[in-house]
Design a protein around this motif. Sequence first.
Motif, PDB file in Angstrom:
ATOM      1  N   ASN A 206       0.828  -1.202   0.000  1.00 41.83           N
ATOM      2  CA  ASN A 206       0.000   0.000   0.000  1.00 41.83           C
ATOM      3  C   ASN A 206       0.865   1.256   0.000  1.00 41.83           C
ATOM      4  O   ASN A 206       0.522   2.254  -0.607  1.00 41.83           O
ATOM      5  N   ARG A 207       1.998   1.176   0.703  1.00 40.74           N
ATOM      6  CA  ARG A 207       2.899   2.324   0.782  1.00 40.74           C
ATOM      7  C   ARG A 207       3.548   2.577  -0.584  1.00 40.74           C
ATOM      8  O   ARG A 207       3.826   3.714  -0.950  1.00 40.74           O
ATOM      9  N   LEU A 208       3.779   1.501  -1.343  1.00 42.64           N
ATOM     10  CA  LEU A 208       4.422   1.648  -2.646  1.00 42.64           C
ATOM     11  C   LEU A 208       3.420   1.962  -3.748  1.00 42.64           C
ATOM     12  O   LEU A 208       3.795   2.442  -4.802  1.00 42.64           O
ATOM     13  N   LYS A 209       2.142   1.682  -3.478  1.00 37.15           N
ATOM     14  CA  LYS A 209       1.133   1.854  -4.524  1.00 37.15           C
ATOM     15  C   LYS A 209       0.923   3.332  -4.871  1.00 37.15           C
ATOM     16  O   LYS A 209       0.835   3.677  -6.050  1.00 37.15           O
TER      17      LYS A 209
END
Length: 41
Positions: free
Chosen positions: A5-8
């Motif tokens: 989610n942090r990389l999305k």
Amino acid sequence: MSTSNRLKAPLVLLLTLVLLCAGVAVLVGVFGLLVKLFGHA
């Protein structure tokens, strides 16, 4: 899950930026071709 989610978010931002740049490049290219065509006519 938290890492994905942090990389999305940055990935989506990057993709939108790339798509925007591509769209602008296509528009500029088409505009340049039109100017060339009407400039010679």
